[in-house]
Motif scaffolding. Sequence first.
Motif, PDB file in Angstrom:
ATOM      1  N   HIS A 159     -34.379 -76.390 -21.946  1.00 52.34           N
ATOM      2  CA  HIS A 159     -35.612 -75.611 -21.829  1.00 52.34           C
ATOM      3  C   HIS A 159     -35.377 -74.343 -21.011  1.00 52.34           C
ATOM      4  O   HIS A 159     -35.958 -73.293 -21.294  1.00 52.34           O
ATOM      5  CB  HIS A 159     -36.705 -76.458 -21.168  1.00 52.34           C
ATOM      6  CG  HIS A 159     -38.034 -75.762 -21.090  1.00 52.34           C
ATOM      7  ND1 HIS A 159     -38.583 -75.330 -19.904  1.00 52.34           N
ATOM      8  CD2 HIS A 159     -38.922 -75.420 -22.050  1.00 52.34           C
ATOM      9  CE1 HIS A 159     -39.751 -74.751 -20.139  1.00 52.34           C
ATOM     10  NE2 HIS A 159     -39.977 -74.793 -21.429  1.00 52.34           N
ATOM     11  N   TYR A 163     -36.932 -76.121 -28.736  1.00 53.30           N
ATOM     12  CA  TYR A 163     -38.145 -76.931 -28.846  1.00 53.30           C
ATOM     13  C   TYR A 163     -37.973 -78.098 -29.810  1.00 53.30           C
ATOM     14  O   TYR A 163     -38.652 -79.128 -29.669  1.00 53.30           O
ATOM     15  CB  TYR A 163     -39.329 -76.041 -29.244  1.00 53.30           C
ATOM     16  CG  TYR A 163     -39.779 -75.180 -28.089  1.00 53.30           C
ATOM     17  CD1 TYR A 163     -40.393 -75.757 -26.978  1.00 53.30           C
ATOM     18  CD2 TYR A 163     -39.544 -73.808 -28.072  1.00 53.30           C
ATOM     19  CE1 TYR A 163     -40.776 -74.989 -25.890  1.00 53.30           C
ATOM     20  CE2 TYR A 163     -39.918 -73.035 -26.988  1.00 53.30           C
ATOM     21  CZ  TYR A 163     -40.535 -73.624 -25.898  1.00 53.30           C
ATOM     22  OH  TYR A 163     -40.901 -72.858 -24.815  1.00 53.30           O
ATOM     23  N   ALA A 180     -34.773 -72.501 -24.656  1.00 56.21           N
ATOM     24  CA  ALA A 180     -36.159 -72.401 -25.106  1.00 56.21           C
ATOM     25  C   ALA A 180     -36.902 -71.239 -24.445  1.00 56.21           C
ATOM     26  O   ALA A 180     -37.412 -70.344 -25.124  1.00 56.21           O
ATOM     27  CB  ALA A 180     -36.883 -73.718 -24.857  1.00 56.21           C
ATOM     28  N   ILE A 184     -41.405 -71.536 -32.993  1.00 58.16           N
ATOM     29  CA  ILE A 184     -41.951 -72.533 -32.068  1.00 58.16           C
ATOM     30  C   ILE A 184     -42.597 -73.686 -32.837  1.00 58.16           C
ATOM     31  O   ILE A 184     -42.386 -74.867 -32.527  1.00 58.16           O
ATOM     32  CB  ILE A 184     -42.965 -71.890 -31.106  1.00 58.16           C
ATOM     33  CG1 ILE A 184     -42.258 -70.886 -30.180  1.00 58.16           C
ATOM     34  CG2 ILE A 184     -43.680 -72.953 -30.275  1.00 58.16           C
ATOM     35  CD1 ILE A 184     -43.202 -70.080 -29.323  1.00 58.16           C
ATOM     36  N   ILE A 211     -41.300 -77.585 -32.622  1.00 63.20           N
ATOM     37  CA  ILE A 211     -42.122 -78.671 -32.079  1.00 63.20           C
ATOM     38  C   ILE A 211     -42.527 -79.653 -33.170  1.00 63.20           C
ATOM     39  O   ILE A 211     -42.364 -80.871 -33.038  1.00 63.20           O
ATOM     40  CB  ILE A 211     -43.357 -78.098 -31.363  1.00 63.20           C
ATOM     41  CG1 ILE A 211     -42.927 -77.274 -30.137  1.00 63.20           C
ATOM     42  CG2 ILE A 211     -44.299 -79.223 -30.951  1.00 63.20           C
ATOM     43  CD1 ILE A 211     -44.067 -76.569 -29.427  1.00 63.20           C
TER      44      ILE A 211
END
Length: 481
Positions: free
Chosen positions: A356, A205, A360, A417, A421
Motif C-alpha cells: 500500500h 489494490y 498503491a 482502482i 478492488i
Amino acid sequence: MGCVQSFREICDRQKNTNVRLSLPAVCFVWQTAMIILFGVFIRYNEESDTHWVEHRKANNISSDIENDFYFRYPSFQDVHVMIFVGFGFLMTFLKRYSFGAVGFNFLIAAFGLQWALLMQGWFHSLDYTDGKIKIGVENLINADFCVAGCLIAYGAVLGKVSPVQLMVMTLFGVTLFAVEEYIILNLIHARDAGGSMVIHTFGGYYGLSISWMLYRPNLDQSSRLQGSCYHSDVFAMIGTLFLWMFWPSFNSAITDHGDGQHRAAINTYLALASTVLTTVAISSLFQKHGKLDMVHIQNSTLAGGVAVGTAAEFMLMPYGSLIVGFCCGIISTLGYIYLTPFMEKHLKIQDTCGIHNLHAMPGVIGGIVGAITAAAATESVYGREGLVNTFDFEGAFKDMVPTRQGGHQAAGLCVAICFGIGGGILVGCILRLPIWGDAADDNCFDDESYWELPEDEESVPPILQYNNHMRNKDVSPDQSG
C-alpha cells in the motif's frame, strides 16, 4: 461486509477437507494449455519473421538496425531483470521465507508472462486477417509489465498462501489486467507509460483486497517468523538496488522513440534520487535516537519511480520530478510507520510487504500528477506537433484538447482502482475455497511447508517483538500518539 464474513466462516469450517489441488498437476495442466493455445494463436510479427527482408525492401528500410528489436531490447533486458531479480529479492526480508519469495516469484512470473502474451495479444496484437496474435519484442515488455501487477499483489499475501493459490491469483490477475489496460489505454485514451495507474494502482489494490478477503485472525501464531534478520535484509536490499537502478528503463520502455523515451528516463532518474534523500530524512526523524529503519530504505526509496510513471513522458520538468519524488518519500515512509499497523488493526488487511505504501498510494499520486500535468499542457510548451505526438491526438481523438485529456487521465485512475478492488474481492472469494492447500496459521512465513531445506538449517528462536516490516517498534513515544 456481513456476506463476506459469512463466506469466510463457511470456508474456514471446510478447511479440513481432503480435496486438494496439487502443484505438479496444476503446473502440468496449465503449461499444456499454454502450448496448445500458443500453437493455435501465437505467431511472429513482421519484424521477427523471416519475411522481414521482404518487408524491409517493400518499405524502403535501409538497414536491419531499424528493426524494433534494436530499439527495445536494452529496455526489455532491464525490465526482465526487475521482474525476476528485483521483485524476487525485494521480498526475501522474511528470515525463513527466502526460498518462497524468490522461487514463487520465479514461478508465477514465468506462468504469467505466457498468459499475458495471449490476453494482451487478443486485445492489442490480433491480426484479423488470419486470426493470429503477432508478437515481437514490445509484446515481451508488455507481458513483463502485466506480470509486475501480479507480483505487486503477491507482496500483500507473501508467506500466507500456497503456490497453487498464487497460480490462480496470477491467472485472474493477468486477465483483469489485460481488460483494464485495454479500457484505460484504448477506450478512455489515457496515457500511462510507466504504469502508475495500470500496473501499480491496479496491482496494489488487487493484492490488498485479496489480503482482506484472506484475513487470518490467528496469524500471530507465526509471529516468531514474521521478522527479518541481518542477512535477509541485506538480500532484500539487493532487490531494491536492482529495481532502483533499472526503473528509468521500466518507465521509458514502451514510450515513443526519441524525445518521449529520453524525457521519461530523465524524469524517473530525478524522482528516484529525490525520494532517497527524503526517505532517509523521514526515517531518521521518526525513529528513536535518529537511527534508520531498513524497511523504509528497502521500499520507500522506490516510491518516486512509481509516482512519476504516468507523467514520465510529459513535460513534467526536472524540478517537477524532484517534487514528486520528495512528496512520495514522505508519504510512503509515514505509511510504513502509521498506516500499515492501522490497516491491520482496524481494516483487517495484513499487508506483508507494505505494498500500500510502495505501490498503491504512489500509484494514485502518479495518476493524479499525470492528470494535472496533462490538463496543464499548452502549445507554447509542447508545440503543436509535440502535443499530438505526446498525447496521441490522432484518429478518433484528433480534436482532443489537453484539459479534456486531463479528465480522461483521471477516469483511467478510477478504472484502475475499481478493477483492483473489485477483482481482488472476487478472486479472494475463490482463494478462500478449501481446496488450495494453504498453510495453517502457525506455519505461515516458513519455507519448510513447501521446500526441502538444508539439514543444517538453524532453528529459529522465538521472538516477542512483532516484525518490523509491519510495525515500527522504534517510533518515538511522543510521535506515536
